[in-house]
Design a protein around this motif. Structure first.
Motif, PDB file in Angstrom:
ATOM      1  N   THR A 113       0.683  -1.213  -0.173  1.00 26.16           N
ATOM      2  CA  THR A 113      -0.033   0.130  -0.111  1.00 26.16           C
ATOM      3  C   THR A 113       0.859   1.197  -0.341  1.00 26.16           C
ATOM      4  O   THR A 113       0.455   2.337  -0.768  1.00 26.16           O
ATOM      5  CB  THR A 113      -1.001   0.060   1.191  1.00 26.16           C
ATOM      6  OG1 THR A 113       0.004   0.057   2.419  1.00 26.16           O
ATOM      7  CG2 THR A 113      -1.900  -1.147   1.313  1.00 26.16           C
ATOM      8  N   ARG A 127      -7.296  -3.116  -0.918  1.00 24.04           N
ATOM      9  CA  ARG A 127      -8.750  -2.992  -1.222  1.00 24.04           C
ATOM     10  C   ARG A 127      -9.305  -2.420   0.207  1.00 24.04           C
ATOM     11  O   ARG A 127     -10.168  -1.528   0.005  1.00 24.04           O
ATOM     12  CB  ARG A 127      -9.220  -4.502  -1.377  1.00 24.04           C
ATOM     13  CG  ARG A 127     -10.721  -4.339  -1.610  1.00 24.04           C
ATOM     14  CD  ARG A 127     -11.349  -5.801  -1.835  1.00 24.04           C
ATOM     15  NE  ARG A 127     -11.148  -7.000  -0.753  1.00 24.04           N
ATOM     16  CZ  ARG A 127     -12.021  -6.693   0.367  1.00 24.04           C
ATOM     17  NH1 ARG A 127     -12.830  -6.010   0.591  1.00 24.04           N
ATOM     18  NH2 ARG A 127     -11.609  -7.765   1.322  1.00 24.04           N
ATOM     19  N   ARG A 128      -9.004  -2.805   1.277  1.00 25.48           N
ATOM     20  CA  ARG A 128      -9.676  -2.200   2.613  1.00 25.48           C
ATOM     21  C   ARG A 128      -9.257  -0.825   2.748  1.00 25.48           C
ATOM     22  O   ARG A 128     -10.055   0.316   3.488  1.00 25.48           O
ATOM     23  CB  ARG A 128      -9.284  -3.114   3.745  1.00 25.48           C
ATOM     24  CG  ARG A 128      -9.809  -4.615   3.706  1.00 25.48           C
ATOM     25  CD  ARG A 128      -9.059  -5.294   4.972  1.00 25.48           C
ATOM     26  NE  ARG A 128      -9.643  -6.823   4.672  1.00 25.48           N
ATOM     27  CZ  ARG A 128     -10.724  -7.239   5.245  1.00 25.48           C
ATOM     28  NH1 ARG A 128     -11.513  -6.574   5.991  1.00 25.48           N
ATOM     29  NH2 ARG A 128     -10.990  -8.547   5.261  1.00 25.48           N
ATOM     30  N   GLN A 180      -7.497  -1.412  -7.627  1.00 25.47           N
ATOM     31  CA  GLN A 180      -7.051  -2.862  -7.492  1.00 25.47           C
ATOM     32  C   GLN A 180      -5.503  -3.010  -7.716  1.00 25.47           C
ATOM     33  O   GLN A 180      -4.739  -2.326  -8.295  1.00 25.47           O
ATOM     34  CB  GLN A 180      -7.778  -3.479  -9.214  1.00 25.47           C
ATOM     35  CG  GLN A 180      -7.483  -4.675  -9.351  1.00 25.47           C
ATOM     36  CD  GLN A 180      -7.846  -5.700  -8.210  1.00 25.47           C
ATOM     37  OE1 GLN A 180      -9.218  -5.760  -8.226  1.00 25.47           O
ATOM     38  NE2 GLN A 180      -6.925  -6.599  -7.864  1.00 25.47           N
ATOM     39  N   ILE A 192      -2.603  -7.316  -1.177  1.00 22.59           N
ATOM     40  CA  ILE A 192      -3.802  -6.972  -2.370  1.00 22.59           C
ATOM     41  C   ILE A 192      -4.950  -6.638  -1.348  1.00 22.59           C
ATOM     42  O   ILE A 192      -5.747  -5.857  -1.547  1.00 22.59           O
ATOM     43  CB  ILE A 192      -4.094  -7.948  -3.214  1.00 22.59           C
ATOM     44  CG1 ILE A 192      -2.811  -8.060  -4.057  1.00 22.59           C
ATOM     45  CG2 ILE A 192      -5.177  -7.783  -4.048  1.00 22.59           C
ATOM     46  CD1 ILE A 192      -2.881  -9.366  -5.301  1.00 22.59           C
ATOM     47  N   ASP A 193      -5.271  -7.641  -0.290  1.00 18.35           N
ATOM     48  CA  ASP A 193      -6.674  -7.267   0.445  1.00 18.35           C
ATOM     49  C   ASP A 193      -6.560  -6.170   1.217  1.00 18.35           C
ATOM     50  O   ASP A 193      -7.488  -5.311   1.481  1.00 18.35           O
ATOM     51  CB  ASP A 193      -6.599  -8.777   1.459  1.00 18.35           C
ATOM     52  CG  ASP A 193      -8.004  -8.626   2.069  1.00 18.35           C
ATOM     53  OD1 ASP A 193      -9.042  -8.674   1.583  1.00 18.35           O
ATOM     54  OD2 ASP A 193      -7.736  -8.628   3.477  1.00 18.35           O
TER      55      ASP A 193
END
Length: 421
Positions: A190, A219-220, A225, A215-216
């Motif tokens: 991130t 997203r949060r 993407q 990745i998760d």
């Protein structure tokens, strides 16, 4: 998550597919679209656990090379100045040794030199950038980290990740600091998205769980993407882990593993691995590789020489590769002792006093233990000045010196000069 790849339309994924780099992807179509548009800013992370990377890192470095060559996006090399302080538990049975901050800095500065052989660094376009996660990880406040980042992680899911699960299944201790590694790696993704616009993280297949966790988290946290792509962990056709020799790891720095030894490592490739390694570890055109793959019998040795020279030229330069090839030819085909063979300095007094063959071979880096040497002697694999050693009590002495050196050999392809000083 997909492990099968339809025919890609971007040059980047076409190269990776035909050369055998791809193990898993999170969204092949999304990666393909971004690569086709030239906006696939991508990073790979490298922890600073030693003064050099080793050959196990070479697949991901080559993927960054092809990303840049195909103009698919910008490569970002992430140095793990922060994560090295924690230690990645992936693929290990024990906790990594905790290094001092000074040791990590020394390793980081030493490692940096390797990348410029494969990718171009700069400030614009598809020129590569280098970052260090110590810049942000060392400034995190623990309580804030728990509240803002840690709350997005499920302990249940973390326990299911291979890097954790496999260690626990083998009843090997996993420290709390290591357990936090995947959180830090996820946060890196991130942060690199924010700073550089990274949307893809690449790495070895043992990093899959850590990457998709990033990745998760993205997203949060609203990054949009993000994507994952892993390459296979390398083994030889016989199933052995690639990159280990009797003397240890195949390092990518010439001071730790000479260009000649590096050339010889590739020259000793198993017959059935030659085509695969030509695709992965050289930039030779695919049609040239196809020609070399068709060679059979004794002719395959010519393909191995091409592999060795091309791979060595990538890392050490064309001049060093040519010198290594010439040394090998003189040593093996002309039967002479080439001055450019790897050498190890030994005090002259030790040789004059008599140095046992087993410790001499070990000190030369040709074997890992006296026991290995003794077994090799029994198999007729040890030579001094090209004369086979039959007696394990053989002593290397002053009578073996010729122009101040003694040539030691393990098998037909591994040679080192003991140089009296």
């Amino acid at each position: 998550m997909s492990t099968t790849q339809p025919a890609p339309s971007s040059a980047f994924l076409r190269v990776l597919t035909e050369r055998g780099f791809i193990h898993q992807t999170s969204d092949l179509a999304g990666i393909d679209e971004a690569a086709r548009a030239g906006r696939l800013t991508t990073y790979v992370g490298y922890d600073c656990t030693a003064p050099s990377l080793h050959i196990g890192h070479l697949l991901s470095i080559m993927m960054l090379h092809w990303l840049q060559e195909t103009e698919a996006g910008r490569p970002v090399v992430l140095m793990g100045g922060g994560t090295t302080r924690v230690g990645d538990p992936s693929g290990r049975d024990e906790t990594r040794k905790i290094l001092t901050v000074e040791q990590i800095e020394e390793n980081k500065n030493s490692i940096k030199e390797v990348f410029s052989q494969f990718i171009r660094f700069g400030e614009s376009g598809h020129e590569a950038a280098m970052a260090d996660n110590a810049e942000w990880l060392t400034k995190l406040n623990y309580i804030d980290m728990l509240r803002e980042i840690g709350r997005h992680f499920s302990v249940n899911r973390m326990l299911s990740m291979d890097s954790v699960r496999l260690r626990l299944e083998r009843d090997q201790e996993l420290s709390f600091i290591e357990f936090n590694y995947m959180i830090l790696q996820a946060y890196d993704f991130t942060e690199l998205h924010r700073r550089y616009g990274c949307i893809l993280q690449m790495g070895g297949s043992d990093q899959w769980g850590n990457i998709v966790t990033g990745i998760d988290l993205g997203r949060r946290l609203g990054t949009g993407q993000l994507y994952a792509l892993t390459c296979p962990l390398m083994t030889t056709a016989s199933g052995a882990k690639m990159g280990k020799t009797a003397a240890g790891a195949v390092w990518l720095k010439g001071e730790m593993f000479s260009p000649y030894d590096y050339w010889q490592f590739w020259r000793n490739t198993e017959d059935s691995d030659v085509g695969r390694f030509l695709k992965l570890f050289t930039t030779l055109p695919m049609n040239r590789i196809a020609e070399l793959e068709r060679l059979q019998g004794a002719e395959i040795n010519e393909a191995k020489k091409v592999l060795a020279t091309a791979a060595t030229a990538l890392l050490h330069g064309a001049e060093a590769a040519a010198a290594a090839a010439e040394t090998a030819q003189k040593t093996f085909e002309q039967g002479v002792t080439a001055d450019t063979l790897p050498s190890v300095e030994i005090p002259r007094g030790e040789i004059e006093a008599g140095l046992g063959i087993a410790p001499a071979i070990v000190r030369a880096g040709l074997a890992g233990s006296n026991g290995e040497v003794i077994r090799a002697i029994a198999n007729g694999a040890i030579s001094v000045n090209d004369v086979r050693v039959a007696d394990k009590a053989r002593v290397v002495g002053s009578s073996d010196l010729a122009d101040g050196v003694v040539k030691l050999s393990f098998g037909k392809k591994k040679h080192v000069l003991l140089r009296a000083v």
